[in-house]
Design a protein around this motif. Structure first.
Motif, PDB file in Angstrom:
ATOM      1  N   THR A 153     -13.888   2.978   1.726  1.00 48.28           N
ATOM      2  CA  THR A 153     -12.984   2.453   0.711  1.00 48.28           C
ATOM      3  C   THR A 153     -13.773   2.173  -0.556  1.00 48.28           C
ATOM      4  OG1 THR A 153     -13.283   0.176   1.437  1.00 48.28           O
ATOM      5  CG2 THR A 153     -11.459   1.429   2.423  1.00 48.28           C
ATOM      6  N   MET A 154     -13.143   2.366  -1.679  1.00 53.81           N
ATOM      7  CA  MET A 154     -13.797   2.100  -2.958  1.00 53.81           C
ATOM      8  C   MET A 154     -12.864   1.298  -3.841  1.00 53.81           C
ATOM      9  SD  MET A 154     -13.627   5.864  -4.726  1.00 53.81           S
ATOM     10  CE  MET A 154     -12.078   6.727  -4.956  1.00 53.81           C
ATOM     11  N   SER A 155     -13.466   0.419  -4.633  1.00 47.91           N
ATOM     12  CA  SER A 155     -12.709  -0.421  -5.546  1.00 47.91           C
ATOM     13  C   SER A 155     -12.376   0.374  -6.796  1.00 47.91           C
ATOM     14  CB  SER A 155     -13.513  -1.669  -5.905  1.00 47.91           C
ATOM     15  OG  SER A 155     -12.825  -2.465  -6.836  1.00 47.91           O
ATOM     16  N   CYS A 182      -8.739   4.233  -0.021  1.00 48.86           N
ATOM     17  CA  CYS A 182      -9.422   4.690   1.185  1.00 48.86           C
ATOM     18  C   CYS A 182      -9.520   6.213   1.146  1.00 48.86           C
ATOM     19  CB  CYS A 182      -8.656   4.223   2.428  1.00 48.86           C
ATOM     20  SG  CYS A 182      -9.404   4.777   3.984  1.00 48.86           S
ATOM     21  N   ASP A 185      -9.961  -9.518  -8.052  1.00 47.59           N
ATOM     22  CA  ASP A 185      -9.363  -8.661  -7.022  1.00 47.59           C
ATOM     23  C   ASP A 185      -8.906  -7.377  -7.684  1.00 47.59           C
ATOM     24  OD1 ASP A 185      -8.421  -7.683  -4.677  1.00 47.59           O
ATOM     25  OD2 ASP A 185      -6.663  -8.974  -4.550  1.00 47.59           O
ATOM     26  N   THR A 186      -9.093  -6.266  -7.006  1.00 45.55           N
ATOM     27  CA  THR A 186      -8.723  -4.957  -7.542  1.00 45.55           C
ATOM     28  C   THR A 186      -7.988  -4.158  -6.473  1.00 45.55           C
ATOM     29  OG1 THR A 186     -10.801  -3.925  -6.849  1.00 45.55           O
ATOM     30  CG2 THR A 186     -10.754  -4.933  -9.046  1.00 45.55           C
ATOM     31  N   HIS A 234      -4.719  -3.013   5.814  1.00 44.56           N
ATOM     32  CA  HIS A 234      -4.917  -1.584   5.615  1.00 44.56           C
ATOM     33  C   HIS A 234      -4.567  -0.847   6.905  1.00 44.56           C
ATOM     34  CE1 HIS A 234      -6.381   2.164   4.325  1.00 44.56           C
ATOM     35  NE2 HIS A 234      -7.565   2.096   4.882  1.00 44.56           N
ATOM     36  N   TRP A 256      -3.972  -3.141  -1.925  1.00 47.45           N
ATOM     37  CA  TRP A 256      -4.639  -4.341  -2.400  1.00 47.45           C
ATOM     38  C   TRP A 256      -5.652  -4.810  -1.362  1.00 47.45           C
ATOM     39  CZ3 TRP A 256      -4.354  -5.644  -7.288  1.00 47.45           C
ATOM     40  CH2 TRP A 256      -3.218  -5.332  -8.035  1.00 47.45           C
ATOM     41  N   LYS A 257      -6.630  -5.549  -1.808  1.00 48.55           N
ATOM     42  CA  LYS A 257      -7.773  -5.869  -0.962  1.00 48.55           C
ATOM     43  C   LYS A 257      -7.388  -6.687   0.263  1.00 48.55           C
ATOM     44  CE  LYS A 257     -12.335  -8.039  -1.220  1.00 48.55           C
ATOM     45  NZ  LYS A 257     -13.301  -8.741  -2.100  1.00 48.55           N
ATOM     46  N   HIS A 273      -7.776  -0.973  -4.054  1.00 50.17           N
ATOM     47  CA  HIS A 273      -8.768  -0.201  -3.323  1.00 50.17           C
ATOM     48  C   HIS A 273      -8.143   1.111  -2.850  1.00 50.17           C
ATOM     49  CE1 HIS A 273     -10.844  -4.010  -3.398  1.00 50.17           C
ATOM     50  NE2 HIS A 273     -11.899  -3.480  -2.821  1.00 50.17           N
ATOM     51  N   TRP A 276       0.848  -1.189   0.000  1.00 49.64           N
ATOM     52  CA  TRP A 276       0.000   0.000   0.000  1.00 49.64           C
ATOM     53  C   TRP A 276       0.885   1.241   0.000  1.00 49.64           C
ATOM     54  CZ3 TRP A 276       0.806   3.279   4.074  1.00 49.64           C
ATOM     55  CH2 TRP A 276       1.401   2.730   5.219  1.00 49.64           C
TER      56      TRP A 276
END
Length: 359
Positions: free
Chosen positions: A345-347, A321, A316-317, A334, A329-330, A319, A87
Motif C-alpha cells: 500500500t502507498m500513501s 493498494c 491522514d491521506t 481494507h 482511507w487509512k 491509500h 473504499w
C-alpha cells in the motif's frame, strides 16, 4: 361465434348483447328491449369516457409531478447524488470480469468526502484536493461530479463559518475556483462545463457571498482564566512555534503581542522552516545575506515560497493498494488486509490521487 344480425336460418331471431352475455331474442323481444339496450349502451359510453378522462388526468398529473421533481433535482444543488463508501476499486480498463473503468469523477462521487471534512485529520487533505481540481480538473468531471463538488465545497465553507478555523486556506480555495470559473464560463459552448450557463453564474454568485461571509468573520477572544501561551517559559513557547509549518502562521502569531512578536523573529525558527520545505540546492540558489554577514532566513523563506512548492504534510491521506487496486482511507477495513497482510500500500497525496486517474 354468435351472429351480429338476424339469422336467416331461423324465423326472426337475432343475437343481442346484454350485461349477462349474448342472448337469442325474437323481433318482438328486440323491440321491447331496444330502449333498455340503448340506455345501457349510453351508460357504458359515459363510463368509458369518464374512465378515459380519469386516465388522461392521472397521466398528466404523473408527468407534471415527474417534471417538477426533475426540475427540483436540477436546480437544487443540495440534493446529494454521491455515495459514501470508505473504499473503491480502481480499474483502469475493461476486462472479462469488469467493463468500463474508474474515472476521477466516479471516485469523487463514491468516496466518503462528506464525512472526511468533519475529521480534523482529513480536512486539509480534502481542501487541497478541491483546490487542485479547481485549477485544472474541473472540466474533466461529469455533470454529477461537478454538482457534488459544489455541494462538498458548500459544506466546507459552512464548517469554517461554524468553527472559525482554517479561514485562510478556504479563502484561497474560493479565489482559485472563482478565477478558474471566470475562464471556463466563457467557453461554455465548447463543452467545458456541464449544465446551463445561468446555473454556473448562480454558483459564482454563491462563491462571492461565501468570500464576503469569510471576510466578515470576527474571532472573539476566549475568556479563559487559565494559563495562556505567554505565561509559559520562553523555551516552551519556542518549542510550540517550531510545530508550525507555515510562515504566515508565525507572522500572525507575532502580531498578537510584542512578546510573541520578538520570539517569532528568531532566526532558528525560519531556518528550520526553510530546511523543512525546501532542498539544500534550492536554498543555495536563493541565498540572501544581511549587512552583518548573516543569512536572512525569514526573507529567504518567502522568496523560496514564491519559486517552489511547499512540502505537504497531512495527518491522514488516502491509500492505494497495488495488490488489489483498492483506494481507501487509512483507518478503514481494507478488504485484503486479512487475506494478505503484506499487501503493498502507498500513501497518496492530493496530486498523486489525481494522477492515479490520468491514464
Amino acid at each position: 361465434m354468435p351472429f351480429l344480425g338476424q339469422d336467416w336460418r331461423s324465423p326472426g331471431q337475432s343475437w343481442v348483447k346484454t350485461e349477462e352475455g349474448w342472448k337469442k331474442t325474437t323481433a318482438d323481444e328486440k323491440n321491447n328491449n331496444n330502449n333498455v339496450s340503448v340506455e345501457s349502451f349510453c351508460k357504458a359510453e359515459k363510463e368509458e369516457c369518464f374512465n378515459k378522462e380519469n386516465l388522461l388526468l392521472s397521466l398528466s398529473f404523473d408527468m407534471s409531478a415527474k417534471k417538477r421533481k426533475k426540475d427540483q433535482m436540477n436546480n437544487n444543488t443540495k440534493v446529494p447524488y454521491f455515495h459514501r463508501e470508505n473504499w473503491i476499486y480502481v480499474h483502469k480498463g475493461s476486462t472479462k470480469e469488469r467493463h468500463g473503468y474508474c474515472t476521477l469523477g466516479e471516485a469523487f462521487n463514491r468516496l466518503d468526502f462528506c464525512n472526511a471534512i468533519k475529521d480534523t485529520r482529513r480536512f486539509n487533505y480534502v481542501v487541497r484536493l478541491l483546490e487542485l481540481i479547481a485549477k485544472s480538473q474541473l472540466p474533466s468531471l461529469s455533470g454529477v461530479a461537478q454538482k457534488n463538488y459544489m455541494n462538498i465545497l458548500e459544506r466546507v465553507v459552512q464548517k469554517v463559518l461554524d468553527d472559525q478555523q482554517n479561514v485562510r486556506p478556504i479563502k484561497e480555495l474560493l479565489q482559485t475556483l472563482y478565477v478558474s470559473l471566470c475562464g471556463l464560463v466563457q467557453d461554455m459552448g465548447k463543452s467545458v462545463l456541464v449544465g446551463n450557463i445561468n446555473t454556473w453564474l448562480h454558483r459564482m454568485e454563491n462563491i462571492l457571498q461565501w468570500q464576503q461571509q469569510l471576510d466578515n468573520i470576527q474571532i472573539n477572544r476566549p475568556t479563559s482564566t487559565g494559563m495562556t501561551l505567554t505565561d509559559l517559559p520562553v523555551s516552551l513557547q519556542l518549542n510550540i512555534m517550531q510545530r508550525l509549518t507555515d510562515g504566515r502562521d508565525l507572522v500572525s502569531l507575532g502580531q498578537v503581542c510584542p512578546e510573541l512578536g520578538g520570539l517569532t523573529e528568531d532566526r532558528l525558527l525560519w531556518k528550520r522552516l526553510c530546511q523543512y520545505h525546501f532542498t539544500d540546492r534550492q536554498i543555495r540558489k536563493r541565498l540572501m545575506v544581511s549587512d552583518k554577514g548573516q543569512l536572512e532566513w525569514k526573507k529567504m523563506y518567502f522568496k523560496l515560497s514564491r519559486c517552489y512548492p511547499h512540502r505537504e504534510q497531512y495527518s491522514d491521506t488516502l491509500h492505494f493498494c497495488t495488490h488489489c487496486h483498492i483506494l481507501f482511507w487509512k483507518d478503514t477495513n481494507h478488504p485484503c488486509t486479512a487475506n494478505n497482510p503484506d499487501s503493498c500500500t502507498m500513501s497518496l497525496y492530493p496530486q498523486d490521487f489525481i494522477n492515479l486517474f490520468n491514464f
